[in-house]
Design an enzyme around this catalytic site. Structure first.
Site, short mmCIF file in Angstrom:
data_model
loop_
_atom_site.label_atom_id
_atom_site.label_comp_id
_atom_site.label_asym_id
_atom_site.label_seq_id
_atom_site.Cartn_x
_atom_site.Cartn_y
_atom_site.Cartn_z
N PRO A 79 53.29 13.53 -56.30
CA PRO A 79 52.97 13.53 -57.73
C PRO A 79 52.27 14.83 -58.15
O PRO A 79 51.42 15.33 -57.42
CB PRO A 79 52.03 12.33 -57.89
CG PRO A 79 52.25 11.48 -56.69
CD PRO A 79 52.66 12.40 -55.59
N GLY A 81 49.79 17.21 -60.30
CA GLY A 81 48.54 17.12 -61.07
C GLY A 81 47.74 15.87 -60.77
O GLY A 81 47.00 15.39 -61.62
N GLY A 83 45.89 15.62 -57.76
CA GLY A 83 44.97 15.92 -56.66
C GLY A 83 45.59 15.61 -55.31
O GLY A 83 44.88 15.42 -54.32
N GLY A 85 47.89 17.55 -53.74
CA GLY A 85 48.33 18.74 -53.02
C GLY A 85 49.74 19.19 -53.36
O GLY A 85 50.41 19.82 -52.52
N SER A 86 50.19 18.91 -54.60
CA SER A 86 51.58 19.29 -54.93
C SER A 86 51.77 20.80 -54.90
O SER A 86 52.81 21.28 -54.43
CB SER A 86 52.00 18.72 -56.29
OG SER A 86 51.15 19.22 -57.30
N SER A 87 50.79 21.57 -55.37
CA SER A 87 51.01 23.02 -55.39
C SER A 87 50.90 23.61 -53.98
O SER A 87 51.63 24.56 -53.65
CB SER A 87 50.06 23.71 -56.36
OG SER A 87 48.76 23.28 -56.17
N ALA A 88 50.04 23.05 -53.13
CA ALA A 88 49.97 23.52 -51.75
C ALA A 88 51.27 23.21 -51.02
O ALA A 88 51.82 24.05 -50.29
CB ALA A 88 48.79 22.88 -51.02
N ALA A 89 51.80 21.99 -51.24
CA ALA A 89 53.06 21.61 -50.58
C ALA A 89 54.19 22.53 -51.04
O ALA A 89 55.00 22.98 -50.23
CB ALA A 89 53.39 20.14 -50.89
N ASP A 130 43.80 22.60 -48.91
CA ASP A 130 45.07 21.94 -49.23
C ASP A 130 46.23 22.59 -48.47
O ASP A 130 47.08 21.91 -47.89
CB ASP A 130 45.36 22.03 -50.74
CG ASP A 130 44.39 21.21 -51.58
OD1 ASP A 130 43.39 20.72 -51.02
OD2 ASP A 130 44.63 21.07 -52.79
#
Ligand code: MEV
Length: 285
Positions: A79, A81, A83, A85-89, A130
């Protein structure tokens, strides 16, 4: 090879968020939810296929790839936004896809270093926790660097249920807000750091760990990153039998994490009031 693939998991912070930005440890767990990227060489400008990139993703792609010659497909069940870790993934998966396309085998340190440059587009100056947990795919205790210090950990015993507040969380904004509230919140940040040590010692004992997580939430309230919705979800989970619960990630929105021996009553209580919840880490998984 004309295309490359990369995959990386999302994450949850068990304890220590925000304090980790100031040199304290945090415990982070990888999720089964993951991001997959396929990167192919092609004619014309570099582009994302099947979706319009938002401003931050467009900037991350601009940093990662040449202006022309690449097409990218992103498929993710992390998901955005929340928390988790979508941007790290996304950053780790993109670095891996690039390496795969080039036929290169990047050492872990190089994956992390490149992914951190990309994650900075989303999060300003992230601690790196993250990206590190996403790249490793195993639970860790993490101290920011340089050089970062990492200790592999076992998964906590019991089940962890995520309850979605329904509100987005902007990590860069929340981290900046904490920086503005210092030094008034330093005592709470130090107390969170000390709590992470105690949590580490009782990862195998849910009855001991649960109340520490709730205490971590109380300290995050002092730091000013909780919301009334997140507090309600902590109360909902604890009222339904959770051994402890806290916001996870940057706060301001995102998810609450609840620890339980049996996740079912929490999932039922959440469903009863229309809150999306799912069991995301369990010793049986
Ligand atoms: C975000 O997942 C965790 C924070 O501590 C920020 C960071 O460590 O970069 C809030």
């Amino acid at each position: 090879m004309s295309s490359g693939r990369g995959r990386a998991p999302g994450k949850l912070i068990l304890c220590g968020e925000h304090a980790v930005v100031y040199g304290h440890p945090a415990i982070a767990l990888p999720l089964e939810l993951a991001t997959d990227i396929e990167l192919a060489r092609c004619e014309g400008p570099t582009r994302l296929l099947g979706a319009e990139p938002d401003a931050r993703l467009a900037e991350a792609l601009r940093r990662a790839l040449p202006e022309r010659g690449f097409a990218l497909t992103v498929a993710s069940d992390v998901p955005i936004g929340r928390g988790m870790g979508s941007s790290a993934a996304l950053s780790v998966a993109l670095v891996r896809a690039q390496a795969d396309l080039e036929g290169a085998s990047l050492p872990h340190g190089a994956v992390v270093a490149r992914a951190l440059e990309l994650e900075a587009v989303f999060h300003g100056r992230p601690s790196g926790v993250d990206v590190e947990v996403s790249a490793r795919g195993e639970p860790i205790r993490f101290w920011r660097g340089p050089p970062a210090r990492i200790e592999p950990l076992p998964l906590p015993a019991g089940a962890l249920v995520a309850l979605d507040s329904g509100a987005g969380a902007d990590t860069a904004e929340m981290v900046a807000g904490v920086a503005e509230r210092r030094p008034a919140v330093d005592r709470a940040l130090d107390a969170i750091g000390a709590l992470v040590q105690v949590c580490t010692d009782v990862l195998g004992d849910p009855e001991a760990l649960g109340p520490l997580l709730t205490e971590n939430h109380r300290l995050l309230c002092e730091v000013g990153v909780s919301t009334s919705r997140l507090d309600e979800l902590v109360a909902l989970a604890c009222g339904a039998g959770a051994l402890g619960a806290k916001l996870s990630g940057s706060g301001g929105g995102g998810v609450v994490l609840a620890l339980a021996r049996d996740p079912e009553p929490i999932l039922r209580a959440a469903a009863h009031v229309g809150v999306q919840a799912w069991c995301c880490v369990s010793e049986d998984s």
